[in-house]
Design a protein around this motif. Structure first.
Motif, mmCIF file in Angstrom:
data_model
loop_
_atom_site.group_PDB
_atom_site.id
_atom_site.type_symbol
_atom_site.label_atom_id
_atom_site.label_comp_id
_atom_site.label_asym_id
_atom_site.label_seq_id
_atom_site.Cartn_x
_atom_site.Cartn_y
_atom_site.Cartn_z
ATOM 1 N N ALA A 158 1.325 -1.554 -0.239
ATOM 2 C CA ALA A 158 -0.400 0.323 0.025
ATOM 3 C C ALA A 158 0.986 1.546 -0.231
ATOM 4 O O ALA A 158 0.310 2.340 -0.936
ATOM 5 N N LEU A 159 2.393 1.452 0.889
ATOM 6 C CA LEU A 159 3.138 2.545 0.619
ATOM 7 C C LEU A 159 3.616 2.804 -0.819
ATOM 8 O O LEU A 159 3.642 3.980 -1.542
ATOM 9 N N THR A 160 4.112 1.650 -1.444
ATOM 10 C CA THR A 160 4.254 1.863 -2.761
ATOM 11 C C THR A 160 3.816 2.153 -3.758
ATOM 12 O O THR A 160 3.486 3.055 -4.534
ATOM 13 N N VAL A 161 2.236 1.589 -3.050
ATOM 14 C CA VAL A 161 0.764 2.529 -5.010
ATOM 15 C C VAL A 161 0.508 3.394 -4.309
ATOM 16 O O VAL A 161 0.499 4.319 -5.220
ATOM 17 N N SER A 162 0.939 3.983 -2.798
ATOM 18 C CA SER A 162 -0.615 5.515 -2.398
ATOM 19 C C SER A 162 1.031 6.099 -3.415
ATOM 20 O O SER A 162 0.494 7.978 -3.261
ATOM 21 N N LEU A 163 2.132 6.358 -2.302
ATOM 22 C CA LEU A 163 3.411 7.167 -2.877
ATOM 23 C C LEU A 163 3.681 7.524 -4.792
ATOM 24 O O LEU A 163 3.846 8.272 -4.893
ATOM 25 N N ASN A 164 3.097 6.334 -5.326
ATOM 26 C CA ASN A 164 3.375 6.474 -7.425
ATOM 27 C C ASN A 164 4.659 6.805 -7.174
ATOM 28 O O ASN A 164 4.564 7.289 -8.201
ATOM 29 N N LEU A 165 6.174 5.782 -6.408
ATOM 30 C CA LEU A 165 7.612 6.178 -6.334
ATOM 31 C C LEU A 165 8.368 5.336 -6.879
ATOM 32 O O LEU A 165 9.039 4.506 -6.993
ATOM 33 N N GLY A 166 7.304 3.899 -7.817
ATOM 34 C CA GLY A 166 7.900 2.250 -7.672
ATOM 35 C C GLY A 166 7.824 1.511 -6.262
ATOM 36 O O GLY A 166 7.476 1.401 -5.350
ATOM 37 N N SER A 167 6.132 0.865 -6.982
ATOM 38 C CA SER A 167 6.281 -0.762 -6.342
ATOM 39 C C SER A 167 6.713 -1.587 -6.435
ATOM 40 O O SER A 167 7.623 -2.025 -7.370
ATOM 41 N N ALA A 168 6.476 -2.851 -5.848
ATOM 42 C CA ALA A 168 7.184 -4.155 -5.927
ATOM 43 C C ALA A 168 6.635 -3.878 -7.834
ATOM 44 O O ALA A 168 5.727 -4.610 -7.666
ATOM 45 N N LEU A 169 7.066 -5.508 -8.167
ATOM 46 C CA LEU A 169 6.479 -5.491 -9.214
ATOM 47 C C LEU A 169 5.923 -6.016 -9.842
ATOM 48 O O LEU A 169 5.276 -5.667 -10.717
ATOM 49 N N TRP A 170 4.665 -6.739 -8.606
ATOM 50 C CA TRP A 170 4.178 -7.875 -9.356
ATOM 51 C C TRP A 170 2.772 -6.536 -9.549
ATOM 52 O O TRP A 170 1.746 -6.656 -9.804
ATOM 53 N N ILE A 172 3.915 -5.392 -17.415
ATOM 54 C CA ILE A 172 4.305 -3.980 -17.426
ATOM 55 C C ILE A 172 4.063 -3.054 -18.623
ATOM 56 O O ILE A 172 4.254 -2.314 -19.302
ATOM 57 N N ILE A 173 5.286 -4.584 -19.772
ATOM 58 C CA ILE A 173 5.763 -3.753 -21.278
ATOM 59 C C ILE A 173 4.164 -3.509 -22.038
ATOM 60 O O ILE A 173 4.382 -2.597 -23.202
ATOM 61 N N ILE A 174 3.990 -4.856 -21.966
ATOM 62 C CA ILE A 174 2.242 -4.491 -22.272
ATOM 63 C C ILE A 174 1.494 -3.262 -22.480
ATOM 64 O O ILE A 174 0.972 -2.460 -23.711
ATOM 65 N N SER A 175 0.876 -3.358 -20.858
ATOM 66 C CA SER A 175 0.408 -2.782 -20.508
ATOM 67 C C SER A 175 0.512 -1.183 -20.908
ATOM 68 O O SER A 175 -0.217 -0.327 -21.950
ATOM 69 N N VAL A 176 1.867 -1.215 -21.113
ATOM 70 C CA VAL A 176 2.386 0.537 -21.578
ATOM 71 C C VAL A 176 2.572 0.890 -23.124
ATOM 72 O O VAL A 176 1.685 2.441 -23.452
ATOM 73 N N ILE A 177 1.891 -0.241 -23.736
ATOM 74 C CA ILE A 177 2.593 -0.191 -24.884
ATOM 75 C C ILE A 177 1.045 0.106 -25.534
ATOM 76 O O ILE A 177 0.365 1.041 -26.380
ATOM 77 N N VAL A 178 0.031 -0.427 -24.808
ATOM 78 C CA VAL A 178 -1.169 0.188 -25.132
ATOM 79 C C VAL A 178 -2.085 0.944 -24.680
ATOM 80 O O VAL A 178 -2.602 2.039 -25.600
ATOM 81 N N SER A 179 -1.110 1.850 -23.360
ATOM 82 C CA SER A 179 -2.325 2.794 -22.731
ATOM 83 C C SER A 179 -0.785 4.640 -23.142
ATOM 84 O O SER A 179 -1.473 5.004 -22.667
ATOM 85 N N HIS A 180 0.760 3.927 -23.321
ATOM 86 C CA HIS A 180 1.450 5.122 -23.886
ATOM 87 C C HIS A 180 1.950 5.482 -22.219
ATOM 88 O O HIS A 180 1.790 6.750 -22.385
ATOM 89 N N HIS A 181 1.499 5.326 -21.562
ATOM 90 C CA HIS A 181 1.376 5.184 -19.867
ATOM 91 C C HIS A 181 1.824 4.213 -19.373
ATOM 92 O O HIS A 181 1.770 3.032 -19.549
ATOM 93 N N ILE A 182 2.758 5.115 -18.222
ATOM 94 C CA ILE A 182 3.340 3.442 -17.168
ATOM 95 C C ILE A 182 3.217 4.445 -15.303
ATOM 96 O O ILE A 182 2.854 5.816 -15.774
ATOM 97 N N TYR A 183 2.710 3.455 -14.932
ATOM 98 C CA TYR A 183 2.206 4.192 -13.681
ATOM 99 C C TYR A 183 2.979 2.926 -12.289
ATOM 100 O O TYR A 183 3.434 1.519 -12.892
ATOM 101 N N ALA A 184 3.223 3.592 -11.342
ATOM 102 C CA ALA A 184 3.905 2.325 -10.230
ATOM 103 C C ALA A 184 5.284 2.094 -10.264
ATOM 104 O O ALA A 184 5.770 1.242 -9.605
ATOM 105 N N ILE A 185 6.110 3.023 -11.582
ATOM 106 C CA ILE A 185 7.418 2.235 -11.827
ATOM 107 C C ILE A 185 7.965 3.830 -11.478
ATOM 108 O O ILE A 185 8.102 4.655 -12.493
#
Length: 225
Positions: free
Chosen positions: A33-45, A180-193
């Motif tokens: 929850a800390l990593t998600v809410s801060l949006n400065l990079g979550s654990a990979l899964w 993550i690579i696939i989702s970025v290709i689809v959305s052109h945005h990257i989150y929690a990385i």
């Protein structure tokens, strides 16, 4: 980091094991929850779940549950056997974990954690990864029921990599990186990385191995396949 397997050690009391187990779920949920809410990079899964949730109508909690269910199938394939107790344990674990991550992340955002200055947020994000690694170390050693992803790590850790948490964690990170690579290709945005993701990629596995030795060191790995 490698550990010595001990398959039959049963010296820890049931009450103490239960306490360790509850603590591990709390630490894992809070860390994620800390990593998600801060949006400065979550654990990979978790980062993969966040990115996929952004391109689908599925909530984060539901996506965490779905990805865990898929990994259960992968674990069955690797083990080449159906263990009903193990599957039920995975499913039972995922329920409070998925719900708690969603609740904790929402409450942390309400508290304004994302408004803290950058050095503090970076520290808290990395702390989240550390909490996740400590939690993994605890419930892998207890080995009652695990999150499917951490069950996968434990399976390949002792089946293929002689107990090395570092190598096993890196291998386990491959599927979410692809997602993550696939989702970025689809959305052109990257989150929690962000910086926390790099920290998790490089340090989560080694921290699990270190925690095995220094966090409740009398608790040993139990009932390994």
């Amino acid at each position: 980091m490698k550990v010595t397997q001990n398959r039959n050690l049963e010296t820890t009391s049931m009450g103490l094991l239960l306490g360790y187990f509850i603590l591990s779920i709390f630490l894992n949920s809070l860390g994620n929850a800390l990593t998600v809410s801060l949006n400065l990079g979550s654990a990979l899964w978790t980062a993969a779940a966040v990115n996929i949730a952004k391109i689908t109508p599925i909530s984060l909690s539901a996506m965490l549950f779905i990805s865990g269910f898929i990994v259960i199938i992968v674990n069955l394939v690797i083990l080449k056997k159906v263990n009903v107790k193990r599957i039920l344990g995975n499913l039972i674990f995922m329920t409070p974990f998925s719900v708690l991550v969603g609740i904790f992340a929402t409450e942390l955002v309400k508290l304004g954690i994302h408004s803290l200055n950058l050095p503090v947020r970076i520290f808290l994000d990395c702390l989240g990864v550390v909490l996740i690694a400590i939690a993994i170390s605890l419930y892998q050693r207890i080995n009652w029921m695990l999150h499917p992803v951490d069950d996968l790590m434990q399976i390949i850790r002792f089946k293929y990599f002689k107990g090395s948490s570092t190598i096993a964690q890196l291998v386990t990170f491959t599927p979410p990186i692809v997602a993550i690579i696939i989702s970025v290709i689809v959305s052109h945005h990257i989150y929690a990385i962000n910086v926390g993701t790099i920290f998790a990629l490089l340090c989560q596995g080694p921290i699990v191995g270190i925690a095995d030795k220094i966090v409740f060191p009398s608790l040993k790995h139990r009932n390994l396949d």
